[in-house]
Write a protein that holds these residues in place. Structure first.
Motif, PDB file in Angstrom:
ATOM      1  N   PHE A 143       0.856  -1.189   0.000  1.00 29.68           N
ATOM      2  CA  PHE A 143       0.000   0.000   0.000  1.00 29.68           C
ATOM      3  C   PHE A 143       0.891   1.238   0.000  1.00 29.68           C
ATOM      4  O   PHE A 143       1.959   1.234   0.635  1.00 29.68           O
ATOM      5  CB  PHE A 143      -0.879   0.032   1.254  1.00 29.68           C
ATOM      6  CG  PHE A 143      -1.811  -1.141   1.380  1.00 29.68           C
ATOM      7  CD1 PHE A 143      -3.120  -1.069   0.897  1.00 29.68           C
ATOM      8  CD2 PHE A 143      -1.393  -2.322   1.979  1.00 29.68           C
ATOM      9  CE1 PHE A 143      -3.974  -2.156   1.002  1.00 29.68           C
ATOM     10  CE2 PHE A 143      -2.245  -3.419   2.092  1.00 29.68           C
ATOM     11  CZ  PHE A 143      -3.542  -3.330   1.608  1.00 29.68           C
ATOM     12  N   VAL A 144       0.457   2.291  -0.694  1.00 32.57           N
ATOM     13  CA  VAL A 144       1.171   3.570  -0.665  1.00 32.57           C
ATOM     14  C   VAL A 144       0.160   4.680  -0.401  1.00 32.57           C
ATOM     15  O   VAL A 144      -0.879   4.744  -1.058  1.00 32.57           O
ATOM     16  CB  VAL A 144       1.933   3.849  -1.986  1.00 32.57           C
ATOM     17  CG1 VAL A 144       2.819   5.074  -1.839  1.00 32.57           C
ATOM     18  CG2 VAL A 144       2.789   2.655  -2.406  1.00 32.57           C
ATOM     19  N   ALA A 145       0.473   5.528   0.590  1.00 30.61           N
ATOM     20  CA  ALA A 145      -0.433   6.631   0.923  1.00 30.61           C
ATOM     21  C   ALA A 145       0.342   7.950   0.903  1.00 30.61           C
ATOM     22  O   ALA A 145       1.297   8.098   1.653  1.00 30.61           O
ATOM     23  CB  ALA A 145      -1.036   6.398   2.316  1.00 30.61           C
ATOM     24  N   PRO A 146      -0.022   8.912   0.007  1.00 31.14           N
ATOM     25  CA  PRO A 146      -1.082   8.783  -0.981  1.00 31.14           C
ATOM     26  C   PRO A 146      -0.628   8.179  -2.318  1.00 31.14           C
ATOM     27  O   PRO A 146      -1.464   7.797  -3.126  1.00 31.14           O
ATOM     28  CB  PRO A 146      -1.539  10.227  -1.180  1.00 31.14           C
ATOM     29  CG  PRO A 146      -0.339  11.061  -0.873  1.00 31.14           C
ATOM     30  CD  PRO A 146       0.452  10.305   0.159  1.00 31.14           C
ATOM     31  N   GLY A 147       0.691   8.098  -2.568  1.00 30.34           N
ATOM     32  CA  GLY A 147       1.175   7.487  -3.804  1.00 30.34           C
ATOM     33  C   GLY A 147       1.052   8.380  -5.021  1.00 30.34           C
ATOM     34  O   GLY A 147       0.655   9.547  -4.939  1.00 30.34           O
ATOM     35  N   ILE A 153      -3.670   4.715  -1.477  1.00 35.30           N
ATOM     36  CA  ILE A 153      -4.735   5.070  -0.532  1.00 35.30           C
ATOM     37  C   ILE A 153      -4.692   6.577  -0.340  1.00 35.30           C
ATOM     38  O   ILE A 153      -3.657   7.124   0.056  1.00 35.30           O
ATOM     39  CB  ILE A 153      -4.517   4.371   0.838  1.00 35.30           C
ATOM     40  CG1 ILE A 153      -4.329   2.861   0.656  1.00 35.30           C
ATOM     41  CG2 ILE A 153      -5.667   4.688   1.786  1.00 35.30           C
ATOM     42  CD1 ILE A 153      -5.568   2.065   0.348  1.00 35.30           C
ATOM     43  N   PRO A 154      -5.794   7.282  -0.627  1.00 32.99           N
ATOM     44  CA  PRO A 154      -5.772   8.754  -0.563  1.00 32.99           C
ATOM     45  C   PRO A 154      -5.795   9.288   0.873  1.00 32.99           C
ATOM     46  O   PRO A 154      -6.785   9.849   1.334  1.00 32.99           O
ATOM     47  CB  PRO A 154      -7.035   9.164  -1.333  1.00 32.99           C
ATOM     48  CG  PRO A 154      -7.961   7.999  -1.180  1.00 32.99           C
ATOM     49  CD  PRO A 154      -7.102   6.768  -1.077  1.00 32.99           C
ATOM     50  N   ILE A 155      -4.686   9.084   1.572  1.00 32.38           N
ATOM     51  CA  ILE A 155      -4.531   9.577   2.945  1.00 32.38           C
ATOM     52  C   ILE A 155      -3.262  10.415   3.004  1.00 32.38           C
ATOM     53  O   ILE A 155      -2.234  10.027   2.443  1.00 32.38           O
ATOM     54  CB  ILE A 155      -4.399   8.398   3.948  1.00 32.38           C
ATOM     55  CG1 ILE A 155      -5.683   7.558   3.997  1.00 32.38           C
ATOM     56  CG2 ILE A 155      -4.060   8.898   5.350  1.00 32.38           C
ATOM     57  CD1 ILE A 155      -5.552   6.335   4.892  1.00 32.38           C
ATOM     58  N   GLY A 156      -3.312  11.558   3.684  1.00 30.12           N
ATOM     59  CA  GLY A 156      -2.120  12.399   3.846  1.00 30.12           C
ATOM     60  C   GLY A 156      -1.130  11.762   4.805  1.00 30.12           C
ATOM     61  O   GLY A 156      -1.512  11.009   5.707  1.00 30.12           O
ATOM     62  N   VAL A 157       0.144  12.071   4.617  1.00 28.22           N
ATOM     63  CA  VAL A 157       1.204  11.436   5.420  1.00 28.22           C
ATOM     64  C   VAL A 157       1.153  11.841   6.893  1.00 28.22           C
ATOM     65  O   VAL A 157       1.748  11.174   7.744  1.00 28.22           O
ATOM     66  CB  VAL A 157       2.614  11.745   4.845  1.00 28.22           C
ATOM     67  CG1 VAL A 157       2.789  11.102   3.489  1.00 28.22           C
ATOM     68  CG2 VAL A 157       2.868  13.251   4.785  1.00 28.22           C
ATOM     69  N   ASN A 158       0.447  12.936   7.210  1.00 27.72           N
ATOM     70  CA  ASN A 158       0.331  13.373   8.603  1.00 27.72           C
ATOM     71  C   ASN A 158      -1.029  13.051   9.215  1.00 27.72           C
ATOM     72  O   ASN A 158      -1.317  13.474  10.348  1.00 27.72           O
ATOM     73  CB  ASN A 158       0.613  14.873   8.712  1.00 27.72           C
ATOM     74  CG  ASN A 158       2.064  15.191   8.411  1.00 27.72           C
ATOM     75  OD1 ASN A 158       2.961  14.680   9.077  1.00 27.72           O
ATOM     76  ND2 ASN A 158       2.314  16.011   7.406  1.00 27.72           N
ATOM     77  N   SER A 159      -1.868  12.313   8.493  1.00 28.10           N
ATOM     78  CA  SER A 159      -3.197  11.938   9.015  1.00 28.10           C
ATOM     79  C   SER A 159      -3.072  10.650   9.823  1.00 28.10           C
ATOM     80  O   SER A 159      -3.462   9.570   9.372  1.00 28.10           O
ATOM     81  CB  SER A 159      -4.185  11.762   7.852  1.00 28.10           C
ATOM     82  OG  SER A 159      -4.209  12.921   7.058  1.00 28.10           O
TER      83      SER A 159
END
Length: 423
Positions: free
Chosen positions: A29-33, A44-50
């Motif tokens: 998995f890579v967020a956000p990639g 996965i559309p998640i920010g690295v600080n979330s």
């Protein structure tokens, strides 16, 4: 093993590409990639600080390791967040805890660390808005050029090198009083200018043992001959031809060992990469800065040269058995050239369709600022894509990269045609 990489640039695509080769990997998995990671992993559309959303993802997808690409989440304590959470504490995180991440998070912290452990670096003093006059006086005591560094994270833009004393004073005032770099320049480090040639040394440590990774040299300025504005990096070469055995022995003794031992002495738990920005002055190494993660685009030449299974290497970091690993390196030279958006590092447009990258032969393509729009790969940042090639020397490798770049097109595409010019 299910693994999550945090980040969205060329560094993260390179790590994903390498981890993807491991038979130990189940799902990545890579967020956000970016569009490159989308081809080999699940973005996965998640920010690295979330951090809370990252926790939910880790638990729902049974993720067993997290590899942190950029510095921001490390400085903000993502590793600490995992250790302090009952449900996450046994999930290894590759990247230091926040106390150690201050090596990059604060230039002043890094300077004090170097002084404490007798690591060679430029003489310096730190100033805030309340002692602006002392800052002026210190500048007057130095000879040009003058080096001003915002203490905090300024996305690689917080270092100014100026020839003129009055301009240096003006910039110091702009940084401290007018908050040119926001909070990052509430404290400014002024240091003596060291004249030499720069390179990067990467160390991977598990908190006890360590491995020195291949050397690299990157090219920061937008213009040919290292002119113009600073960027995140326009290209890189590994290994560095002028970093011979004698120089590397000195670096090992004077910089690498005292750094790793210093982290232990200061009780700064560290599992991850230490990027040591060096300058070779005469035949001696001096530290310019530390970063607490891999550099970019250096990752795109360093990681492809490592032959080991990277999942196994990271597992050894997690359980502090790195000493048992023998690093196997590709002896060839790797080079990478960054393709950037027109106007970068200043204003640029996104959403330009990229074509031809799938025609590239005998080189590796690593996406940086790309995304998918209606099934097409489009630009989504200043630095868009890097083309990495191998050769018996850097000239042969660069020739391949430049030949392949001819096949890639997007509106206003720009790149430096002189990577390696100073070698």
């Amino acid at each position: 093993m299910n693994i999550l990489i945090l980040g969205s640039g060329g560094r993260e695509h390179t790590l994903a590409w390498k981890l993807h080769q491991s038979p130990r990997l189940t799902k990545l998995f890579v967020a956000p990639g970016n569009a490159g990671t989308a081809a080999i992993a699940q973005n996965i559309p998640i920010g690295v600080n979330s951090f809370t959303q990252i926790k939910d993802l880790v638990l729902s997808e049974n993720i067993e390791m997290v590899v942190v690409g950029p510095e921001d989440p490390l400085v903000n304590g993502v590793h600490d967040f995992f250790l302090e959470d009952e449900a996450l504490k046994n999930v290894p995180v590759i990247g230091p805890q926040s106390a150690a991440a201050e090596l990059e998070g604060s230039k002043e912290f890094a300077k004090k660390f170097m002084m404490r452990h007798a690591i060679p670096t430029a003489a310096y003093q730190s100033f805030t808005a309340s002692d602006l006059e002392q800052g002026y006086a210190f500048l007057e005591s130095l000879s040009p050029p003058y080096v001003l560094k915002a203490d905090g994270l300024a996305a690689g833009k917080g270092v100014l090198i100026l020839q003129d004393l009055e301009e240096a004073k003006q910039e110091l005032r702009t940084m401290l009083v007018d908050a040119k770099f926001g909070n990052a320049s509430a404290t400014v480090v002024i240091e003596e200018f060291l004249s030499g040639i720069e390179l990067s040394v990467f160390v991977l440590t598990d908190g006890k043992g360590y491995k020195v990774l291949p050397t690299a040299k990157d090219y920061k300025r937008i213009g040919e001959g290292d002119t113009g504005l600073n960027t995140g990096g326009m290209g890189a070469i590994s290994p560095v031809p002028f970093a011979d055995k004698e120089f590397m022995d000195k670096t090992h003794e004077r910089v690498v060992i005292p750094t790793v031992e210093g982290l232990k002495k200061d009780n700064l738990p560290y599992k991850g990469f230490v990027f040591i920005g060096l300058i070779k002055v005469g035949d001696d190494p001096f530290v310019i800065e530390y970063n607490v993660r891999l550099g970019d685009p250096e990752t795109e030449v360093v990681i492809p040269r490592i032959k080991n299974d990277l999942v196994e290497v990271f597992e050894a970091v997690a359980n502090q058995s790195l000493d048992a690993i023998d690093l196997e390196l590709d002896e060839r030279t790797a080079t990478t050239v960054m393709l950037v958006s027109g106007g970068y590092p200043e204003g640029y447009e996104k959403g330009k369709v990229i074509s031809g990258y799938d025609q590239i032969d005998d080189s590796l393509v690593f996406h940086a600022g790309t995304t998918l729009q209606e099934g097409k790969v489009v630009t989504n940042g200043g630095r868009v894509m890097t083309i990495t090639s191998f050769g018996t020397d850097f000239k042969e490798a660069l020739k391949k990269s430049y030949e392949n770049i001819e096949k890639v097109h997007f509106d206003k595409m720009n790149y430096r045609k002189d990577i390696g010019f100073d070698l």
